[in-house]
Design a protein around this motif. Structure first.
Motif, short mmCIF file in Angstrom:
data_model
loop_
_atom_site.label_atom_id
_atom_site.label_comp_id
_atom_site.label_asym_id
_atom_site.label_seq_id
_atom_site.Cartn_x
_atom_site.Cartn_y
_atom_site.Cartn_z
N ARG A 106 -2.65 5.90 0.64
CA ARG A 106 -3.32 5.50 1.88
C ARG A 106 -4.69 4.89 1.58
O ARG A 106 -5.09 3.91 2.22
N GLY A 107 -5.40 5.44 0.62
CA GLY A 107 -6.69 4.87 0.23
C GLY A 107 -6.54 3.47 -0.33
O GLY A 107 -7.33 2.58 -0.01
N ARG A 142 -4.05 1.40 0.31
CA ARG A 142 -3.69 0.51 1.43
C ARG A 142 -4.91 0.16 2.28
O ARG A 142 -4.96 -0.90 2.90
N ALA A 143 -5.90 1.05 2.28
CA ALA A 143 -7.13 0.80 3.05
C ALA A 143 -8.10 -0.10 2.30
O ALA A 143 -9.16 -0.45 2.82
N GLY A 144 -7.74 -0.46 1.05
CA GLY A 144 -8.57 -1.40 0.31
C GLY A 144 -9.36 -0.81 -0.85
O GLY A 144 -10.14 -1.52 -1.48
N TRP A 145 -9.17 0.44 -1.14
CA TRP A 145 -9.86 1.07 -2.26
C TRP A 145 -9.05 0.88 -3.54
O TRP A 145 -7.83 0.77 -3.51
#
Length: 82
Positions: free
Chosen positions: A11-12, A14-17
């Motif tokens: 999820r991180g 996918r959030a751009g991290w």
């Protein structure tokens, strides 16, 4: 727990991290939680001892106000000489 961890990493990402950023953030969060839990346990132990021996609480209050008094006195003395 591993599945939940990998889900959080994904999820991180996918959030751009970056993966390394996510893992580093998780380590930082875990470390902070550990320190907070240890501090809570230390504080609980102190409070438990104070409940058993109220004079400890009184000594703590006296010490606090003693320190405040010393700081005020030092400020007053410095203001006279400056």
């Amino acid at each position: 727990m591993e599945d939940a961890f990998l889900d959080m990493v994904n999820r991180g990402v996918r959030a751009g991290w970056d993966v390394e950023q996510v893992i580093s953030a998780v380590i930082e969060l875990a470390d902070t939680q550990m320190v907070l839990r240890q501090e809570d346990a230390r504080l609980e132990g102190t409070l438990r001892r104070m409940r058993k021996d109220p004079t400890l609480a009184e000594l703590g209050i006296i010490a606090f106000f003693g320190i405040v008094g010393i700081a005020l006195l030092a400020t007053f003395i410095l203001s006279i000489f400056m």
